[in-house]
Design a protein around this motif. Structure first.
Motif, PDB file in Angstrom:
ATOM      1  N   SER A  10       0.798  -1.232   0.000  1.00  0.00           N
ATOM      2  CA  SER A  10       0.000   0.000   0.000  1.00  0.00           C
ATOM      3  C   SER A  10       0.823   1.272   0.000  1.00  0.00           C
ATOM      4  CB  SER A  10      -0.916   0.000   1.230  1.00  0.00           C
ATOM      5  OG  SER A  10      -0.155  -0.171   2.412  1.00  0.00           O
ATOM      6  N   ILE A  13       7.968   1.399  -0.934  1.00  0.00           N
ATOM      7  CA  ILE A  13       8.559   0.513  -1.946  1.00  0.00           C
ATOM      8  C   ILE A  13       7.495  -0.452  -2.477  1.00  0.00           C
ATOM      9  CG2 ILE A  13      10.234  -1.361  -2.264  1.00  0.00           C
ATOM     10  CD1 ILE A  13      12.057   0.124  -0.225  1.00  0.00           C
ATOM     11  N   ASN A  34      -2.868  -1.854   8.159  1.00  0.00           N
ATOM     12  CA  ASN A  34      -3.592  -0.851   8.944  1.00  0.00           C
ATOM     13  C   ASN A  34      -4.172   0.284   8.120  1.00  0.00           C
ATOM     14  OD1 ASN A  34      -2.745  -1.925  11.642  1.00  0.00           O
ATOM     15  ND2 ASN A  34      -0.722  -1.445  10.818  1.00  0.00           N
ATOM     16  N   ASN A  85       7.464  -8.026   0.952  1.00  0.00           N
ATOM     17  CA  ASN A  85       7.973  -6.658   1.115  1.00  0.00           C
ATOM     18  C   ASN A  85       7.612  -6.044   2.467  1.00  0.00           C
ATOM     19  OD1 ASN A  85       8.673  -3.752   0.090  1.00  0.00           O
ATOM     20  ND2 ASN A  85       6.507  -3.653   0.697  1.00  0.00           N
ATOM     21  N   TYR A 150      16.428  -5.735  13.570  1.00  0.00           N
ATOM     22  CA  TYR A 150      16.150  -5.616  12.130  1.00  0.00           C
ATOM     23  C   TYR A 150      17.227  -6.341  11.313  1.00  0.00           C
ATOM     24  CZ  TYR A 150      14.913  -2.947   7.821  1.00  0.00           C
ATOM     25  OH  TYR A 150      14.556  -2.550   6.561  1.00  0.00           O
ATOM     26  N   ILE A 183      16.297   4.368   0.948  1.00  0.00           N
ATOM     27  CA  ILE A 183      15.317   4.673  -0.101  1.00  0.00           C
ATOM     28  C   ILE A 183      14.304   5.663   0.484  1.00  0.00           C
ATOM     29  CG2 ILE A 183      13.593   3.679  -1.670  1.00  0.00           C
ATOM     30  CD1 ILE A 183      16.462   2.511  -2.108  1.00  0.00           C
ATOM     31  N   THR A 185      11.148   6.784   1.604  1.00  0.00           N
ATOM     32  CA  THR A 185       9.790   6.315   1.934  1.00  0.00           C
ATOM     33  C   THR A 185       9.464   6.849   3.332  1.00  0.00           C
ATOM     34  OG1 THR A 185      10.442   4.312   3.128  1.00  0.00           O
ATOM     35  CG2 THR A 185      10.177   4.080   0.736  1.00  0.00           C
TER      36      THR A 185
HETATM   37  N1  NAP Z   1      12.977   2.564   2.906  1.00  0.00           N
HETATM   38  C1  NAP Z   1      14.198   2.057   2.993  1.00  0.00           C
HETATM   39  O1  NAP Z   1      15.196   2.801   2.973  1.00  0.00           O
HETATM   40  C2  NAP Z   1      14.408   0.575   3.078  1.00  0.00           C
HETATM   41  C3  NAP Z   1      15.734   0.119   3.061  1.00  0.00           C
HETATM   42  C4  NAP Z   1      15.967  -1.251   3.118  1.00  0.00           C
HETATM   43  C5  NAP Z   1      14.906  -2.123   3.212  1.00  0.00           C
HETATM   44  N2  NAP Z   1      13.633  -1.661   3.250  1.00  0.00           N
HETATM   45  C6  NAP Z   1      12.558  -2.640   3.339  1.00  0.00           C
HETATM   46  O2  NAP Z   1      11.647  -2.420   2.288  1.00  0.00           O
HETATM   47  C7  NAP Z   1      10.339  -2.842   2.690  1.00  0.00           C
HETATM   48  C8  NAP Z   1       9.364  -1.695   2.472  1.00  0.00           C
HETATM   49  O3  NAP Z   1       9.798  -0.581   3.239  1.00  0.00           O
HETATM   50  P1  NAP Z   1       9.210   0.878   3.042  1.00  0.00           P
HETATM   51  O4  NAP Z   1      10.320   1.822   3.285  1.00  0.00           O
HETATM   52  O5  NAP Z   1       8.433   0.953   1.781  1.00  0.00           O
HETATM   53  O6  NAP Z   1       8.227   0.939   4.310  1.00  0.00           O
HETATM   54  P2  NAP Z   1       6.928   1.857   4.573  1.00  0.00           P
HETATM   55  O7  NAP Z   1       6.944   3.031   3.675  1.00  0.00           O
HETATM   56  O8  NAP Z   1       6.922   2.053   6.039  1.00  0.00           O
HETATM   57  O9  NAP Z   1       5.723   0.881   4.142  1.00  0.00           O
HETATM   58  C9  NAP Z   1       5.553  -0.321   4.836  1.00  0.00           C
HETATM   59  C10 NAP Z   1       4.459  -1.131   4.179  1.00  0.00           C
HETATM   60  O10 NAP Z   1       4.385  -2.382   4.873  1.00  0.00           O
HETATM   61  C11 NAP Z   1       3.069  -2.560   5.369  1.00  0.00           C
HETATM   62  N3  NAP Z   1       3.111  -3.313   6.630  1.00  0.00           N
HETATM   63  C12 NAP Z   1       3.783  -2.986   7.760  1.00  0.00           C
HETATM   64  N4  NAP Z   1       3.575  -3.932   8.692  1.00  0.00           N
HETATM   65  C13 NAP Z   1       2.762  -4.848   8.137  1.00  0.00           C
HETATM   66  C14 NAP Z   1       2.175  -6.050   8.598  1.00  0.00           C
HETATM   67  N5  NAP Z   1       2.393  -6.502   9.837  1.00  0.00           N
HETATM   68  N6  NAP Z   1       1.374  -6.752   7.752  1.00  0.00           N
HETATM   69  C15 NAP Z   1       1.143  -6.310   6.499  1.00  0.00           C
HETATM   70  N7  NAP Z   1       1.656  -5.175   6.009  1.00  0.00           N
HETATM   71  C16 NAP Z   1       2.455  -4.444   6.831  1.00  0.00           C
HETATM   72  C17 NAP Z   1       2.501  -1.162   5.507  1.00  0.00           C
HETATM   73  O11 NAP Z   1       1.081  -1.217   5.466  1.00  0.00           O
HETATM   74  P3  NAP Z   1       0.181  -0.408   6.585  1.00  0.00           P
HETATM   75  O12 NAP Z   1       0.434   1.034   6.343  1.00  0.00           O
HETATM   76  O13 NAP Z   1      -1.217  -0.835   6.335  1.00  0.00           O
HETATM   77  O14 NAP Z   1       0.705  -0.883   7.918  1.00  0.00           O
HETATM   78  C18 NAP Z   1       3.099  -0.485   4.273  1.00  0.00           C
HETATM   79  O15 NAP Z   1       2.363  -0.822   3.118  1.00  0.00           O
HETATM   80  C19 NAP Z   1      10.469  -3.259   4.150  1.00  0.00           C
HETATM   81  O16 NAP Z   1      10.634  -4.656   4.224  1.00  0.00           O
HETATM   82  C20 NAP Z   1      11.735  -2.568   4.602  1.00  0.00           C
HETATM   83  O17 NAP Z   1      12.323  -3.241   5.677  1.00  0.00           O
HETATM   84  C21 NAP Z   1      13.351  -0.322   3.194  1.00  0.00           C
END
Ligand code: NAP
Length: 238
Positions: A10, A13, A34, A85, A150, A183, A185
């Protein structure tokens, strides 16, 4: 039309991956936990050519139930592409870490891999076709201070990626991990970007679309001979 599931599709990434896979021609199941309004907005962004599936990936029972309900409502379809993801971070130095911080991060980032992947394997195995892409992190590759929870979770998924790739390669299912650095986000919005940028050889944070392009490639036929790999996408930061 082939079906892909993006957990945490949603926002951030995940949303970029949903939009890219949709352009690639997939029917995309957008999972979230959520934030329903963000999920609906993402569904609108793919012109309604997808569907929402709300479940908490850290809750095994609810995850298995939601996936079983989807399968019985769609008896002629199966999820051919799975992008694990969904993830959270909750940083603290280990000596200050609360049990709940450790457990929640491990449940959401590592146990979710088991909760979501296992129920979908049967169909991939019987169709002899599937792609699993796990979004991990630089933190799981090198370990980052303040993120033992993490780093452990993402490192665990990296090891599981390599093991599962060997288990199911003969069934024409590939399993790879994508390890982003910083990234743009919501997850990184509170970080001191100006300071962190100085450590990154390319001098900037990455965009969610750049990660989505890599996932799209790994999900495609062009990546048919790539499995068990961790592909870093981090602007040269190690
Ligand atoms: N951003 C970075 O720099 C970065 C770097 C390395 C790795 N990552 C990884 O990339 C992935 C995406 O990160 P992001 O930065 O896009 O995060 P984000 O912007 O915080 O988005 C997180 C997403 O995961 C969903 N989510 C969280 N907890 C959940 C659960 N228990 N069940 C189902 N959905 C859940 C959220 O939905 P709701 O809003 O409904 O909770 C949202 O859609 C993650 O695995 C993160 O660890 C991110």
């Amino acid at each position: 039309m082939k079906t892909a599931l993006v957990t945490g599709g949603s926002r951030g990434i995940g949303r970029a991956i949903v939009e890219t896979l949709s352009k690639d021609g997939y029917h995309v199941i957008i999972n979230y936990a959520n934030n329903e309004s963000a999920a609906k907005e993402t569904l609108r962004a793919v012109s309604g050519k997808g569907e929402l599936l709300c479940f908490d990936v850290s809750n095994r029972e609810k995850t298995v139930e939601a996936l079983a309900n989807w399968a019985s409502a769609n008896p002629n379809e199966y999820i051919e592409v799975l992008v694990n993801n969904a993830g959270i971070r909750n940083d603290n130095l280990l000596w200050w870490m609360e049990n709940e911080q450790w457990d929640k991060v491990i449940d959401t980032n590592l146990n979710s891999f088991y909760n979501v992947t296992k129920p979908l394997l049967k169909d991939m195995l019987s169709h002899k076709s599937g792609r699993i892409v796990n979004i991990v992190s630089l933190s799981g590759v090198k370990g980052l201070p303040g993120q033992t929870n993490y780093s452990a979770a993402k490192g665990g998924v990296i090891a599981a990626t390599k093991a599962l790739a060997q288990e199911i390669g003969r069934k024409n299912i590939t399993v790879n991990a994508v390890a982003p650095g910083f990234i743009h986000t919501d997850m990184t919005s509170g970080l001191p970007e100006a300071e962190l940028r100085k450590m990154i050889p390319l001098g900037r944070f990455g965009n969610a679309d750049e990660v989505a392009s890599l996932v799209s490639f790994l999900a495609s036929g062009k990546a048919a001979y790539i499995t068990g790999q961790v592909i870093n996408i981090n602007g040269g930061l190690y």
